[in-house]
Write an enzyme that holds these catalytic residues in place. Structure first.
Site, PDB file in Angstrom:
ATOM      1  N   LYS A 123      82.013 -53.329-111.265  1.00 49.25           N
ATOM      2  CA  LYS A 123      81.898 -54.898-111.442  1.00 49.25           C
ATOM      3  C   LYS A 123      82.489 -55.240-109.600  1.00 49.25           C
ATOM      4  O   LYS A 123      83.036 -54.607-109.000  1.00 49.25           O
ATOM      5  CB  LYS A 123      83.202 -55.325-112.192  1.00 49.25           C
ATOM      6  CG  LYS A 123      82.974 -56.973-112.530  1.00 49.25           C
ATOM      7  CD  LYS A 123      82.161 -57.074-113.848  1.00 49.25           C
ATOM      8  CE  LYS A 123      81.620 -58.452-114.246  1.00 49.25           C
ATOM      9  NZ  LYS A 123      81.267 -58.442-115.520  1.00 49.25           N
ATOM     10  N   ASP A 163      77.566 -62.837-112.695  1.00 48.83           N
ATOM     11  CA  ASP A 163      78.762 -63.375-113.439  1.00 48.83           C
ATOM     12  C   ASP A 163      79.081 -64.934-113.257  1.00 48.83           C
ATOM     13  O   ASP A 163      78.224 -65.377-112.656  1.00 48.83           O
ATOM     14  CB  ASP A 163      79.772 -62.151-113.319  1.00 48.83           C
ATOM     15  CG  ASP A 163      80.920 -62.147-114.450  1.00 48.83           C
ATOM     16  OD1 ASP A 163      80.696 -61.504-115.469  1.00 48.83           O
ATOM     17  OD2 ASP A 163      82.040 -62.948-114.126  1.00 48.83           O
TER      18      ASP A 163
HETATM   19  N1  GLU Z   1      78.374 -60.051-116.003  1.00 49.96           N
HETATM   20  C1  GLU Z   1      77.790 -59.773-117.302  1.00 49.96           C
HETATM   21  C2  GLU Z   1      78.811 -58.961-118.036  1.00 49.96           C
HETATM   22  O1  GLU Z   1      79.850 -59.305-118.067  1.00 49.96           O
HETATM   23  C3  GLU Z   1      76.209 -59.067-116.922  1.00 49.96           C
HETATM   24  C4  GLU Z   1      76.379 -57.798-116.262  1.00 49.96           C
HETATM   25  C5  GLU Z   1      75.224 -57.193-115.933  1.00 49.96           C
HETATM   26  O2  GLU Z   1      74.026 -57.576-116.083  1.00 49.96           O
HETATM   27  O3  GLU Z   1      75.119 -56.227-115.010  1.00 49.96           O
HETATM   28  O4  GLU Z   1      78.331 -58.090-118.798  1.00 49.96           O
END
Ligand code: GLU
Length: 441
Positions: A123, A163
Site C-alpha cells: 500500500k 484508493d
Molecule cells: N485500494 C483498493 C483496496 O483497498 C484496491 C487496491 C488495488 O486494486 O490494487 O483493496
C-alpha cells in the site's frame, strides 16, 4: 503468548494506532489456529508477517498554480510478496502517515490472498490533499510522486492502483510519468487505468459491486435476499456509488449516503445518475446533490441514524463505532458489509456480533476491487481486453469463492457465521503456506 507477541509489535511500532488495531484484530482471531498448530509460534511467523518486507518514505516537492512550493511525504510499504508481486492502492489524503499505510498494507496482504489470485500485499500514498486542487496541480504532484516511486515498481515487482483520493485521473498522470521515465509501455505496472490504454472494464464498479454480491451471499445463508431491503451506505465515492447501483439491480433500495459534510436521505431511493454527475464528474458536495435532487440533507449528521436492513460502511477507517452499531441494531439491521478498509471499530464489531448481525469484514467484503485489478493484470499480460459482462461474471465468481472460503473456514474452527474469524484465518493460512514453503523469508 499472543499478547506477548503483540506487546513486542506495539513497542517496535510506537504511535501507529491503526496498524496496532489491524494487527490485534487478526492475532485475536488466530488463537484457535495456534492452539491446533503451536509450532507456528516457534517459527516467528507472526513477527515476520507483521514486519513489512520493505518500507519506502520519500519527499514529494511540487509547485502550485501560483508558483508556490509545497512538500508532501510519499510512502510505499511493500508488505508481503509470498503469493505474488506487491499489490495495493495509493491513498492521497491529509490523514495519511506511516501507521495508516502499514495498517492498509497488512490488511491488503490477507485480502489479496483471499481472492485466490497470485498477488502479494502492499500500500502507499501521501498526505497530499487533492481536494480543492486544480487538475494541473494534481498532475504536477503525481509526476513528482512517480519520479521517486517508479524505481520501486514493475509488473513483476509492485503494482499500485487507486484508493481514497486516487482515481482514474491520478492513475493517468502517474502512468504517463512512469512511461516517460522508463521508456516502457508496461501496462501491468498500474491498475485502474483508462479502458483505452490497458484498463479493465468494470474496475471502477468492482469494489462496490463485489461488496453487494458478498453481502447477498451472507444473507442467503439465512434464507434471505436483498429484495426490498433498505440500504444505507456511508461515503459517496466510487465504492459507495457502485454499491448502491448493484444493490438497486438486486432489488434493494439505497436510501442514504454521506460525505464529510453530512448525509442525504431519500426514502424512495437515491438518484444515482445525479449523484454520479455531482460527485464523480463535478467533484462536488453532497449538499449540492440534495439541493438539485430535492433530497433531504442532514448537515453534520451520522448516516447510521437512518433505519435500514443493510448497512455498507464505504468511506474510511473507524467510521462506525459502538454507539453507531447499537443504533443500527436497535433499528433492526440484518447485515453489515464493509466497503472501506476497517471502517468498524473493534467495539462496533463486538456490538454487531453480539446481536447476531451478519458482518462481512473489509478484507473479504471489499476484495472485489483488488480482484478486478488482478483481472486487469491478466488482460495486460496477454494483451487482451475482456467485455464488461465477462469481467463482471469473473468478479461475481471470485466474490462467491471468497464468501464460501470465509464461511467454511469459520465452521472448520467452530465459529459458524463468524466472517471475521473466517477471513482472518483463511487469509493467514494461505500466506503462511506460501511463506513456509519458500524458506526463511
Ligand atoms: N485500494 C483498493 C483496496 O483497498 C484496491 C487496491 C488495488 O486494486 O490494487 O483493496
Amino acid at each position: 503468548m499472543i499478547e506477548k507477541i503483540y506487546d513486542r509489535i506495539l513497542h517496535r511500532n510506537p504511535g501507529e494506532k491503526e496498524f496496532h488495531q489491524a494487527v490485534w484484530e487478526v492475532l485475536e482471531s488466530l488463537e484457535p489456529v495456534f492452539a491446533r498448530r503451536p509450532e507456528l509460534l516457534d517459527e516467528s511467523l507472526i513477527e515476520r508477517l507483521c514486519e513489512p518486507e520493505r518500507q519506502i518514505i520519500f519527499r514529494v516537492p511540487w509547485s502550485d498554480d501560483s508558483g508556490r512550493t509545497h512538500v508532501n511525504r510519499g510512502f510505499r510499504v511493500e508488505f508481503n510478496s509470498a503469493l505474488g508481486p506487491y499489490k495495493g492502492g495509493l491513498r492521497f489524503h491529509p490523514s495519511v502517515n506511516l501507521g495508516v499505510i502499514k495498517f492498509l498494507g497488512f490488511e491488503q496482504t490477507f485480502k489479496n490472498a483471499l481472492t485466490g489470485m497470485p498477488i502479494g500485499g502492499g500500500k502507499g500514498g501521501s498526505d497530499f490533499d487533492p481536494k480543492g486542487k486544480s487538475d494541473a496541480e494534481v498532475m504536477r504532484f503525481c509526476q513528482s510522486f512517480m519520479t521517486e516511486l517508479y524505481r520501486h515498481l514493475g509488473e513483476y515487482t509492485d503494482i499500485p492502483a487507486g484508493d481514497i483520493g486516487v482515481g482514474g485521473r491520478e492513475i493517468g498522470y502517474l502512468f504517463g510519468q512512469y512511461r516517460r521515465i522508463t521508456n516502457r509501455w508496461e501496462a501491468g505496472v498500474l491498475t485502474g487505468k483508462g479502458v483505452l490504454w490497458g484498463g479493465s472494464q468494470a474496475r471502477t464498479e468492482a469494489t462496490g459491486y463485489g461488496l453487494v454480491v458478498f453481502t447477498e451471499e451472507m444473507l442467503k445463508t439465512r434464507g434471505e435476499t436483498l429484495e426490498g431491503k433498505r440500504v444505507v451506505v456511508s461515503g459517496s465515492g466510487n465504492v459507495a456509488i457502485y454499491a448502491m447501483e448493484k444493490a438497486r439491480q438486486l432489488g434493494a433500495v439505497p436510501i442514504a449516503c454521506s460525505d464529510s459534510g453530512g448525509y442525504v436521505v431519500a426514502e424512495k431511493g437515491i438518484d444515482l445518475e445525479l449523484l454520479k454527475q455531482v460527485k464523480l464528474d463535478e467533484r462536488g458536495r453532497l449538499s449540492e446533490y440534495a439541493e438539485r435532487g430535492g433530497a433531504r440533507f442532514v448537515p453534520g449528521g451520522r448516516v447510521w441514524e437512518v433505519p435500514c436492513e443493510v448497512a455498507l460502511p464505504s468511506a474510511t477507517q473507524n467510521e462506525l463505532d459502538e454507539k453507531d452499531a447499537a443504533t443500527l441494531v436497535r433499528n433492526g439491521v440484518q447485515a453489515v458489509g464493509e466497503g472501506a478498509n476497517m471502517p468498524t471499530t473493534p467495539g462496533g464489531v463486538r456490538v454487531l456480533r453480539e446481536a447476531d448481525v451478519l458482518f462481512g469484514p473489509g478484507k473479504a467484503a471489499n476484495a472485489g476491487g483488488v480482484a478486478t485489478s488482478a483481472l486487469e493484470m491478466q488482460q495486460n499480460a496477454s494483451r487482451d481486453s475482456w467485455s464488461f459482462e465477462h469481467t463482471e461474471a469473473r468478479l461475481t465468481e471470485i466474490m462467491r469463492h471468497i464468501h464460501n472460503l470465509c464461511h467454511t473456514t469459520a465452521e472448520r474452527y467452530d465459529r459458524p457465521g463468524d466472517y471475521v474469524a473466517g477471513a482472518n484465518i483463511a487469509g493467514f493460512e494461505l500466506v503462511e503456506q506460501g511463506m513456509v514453503a519458500q524458506g526463511l523469508i
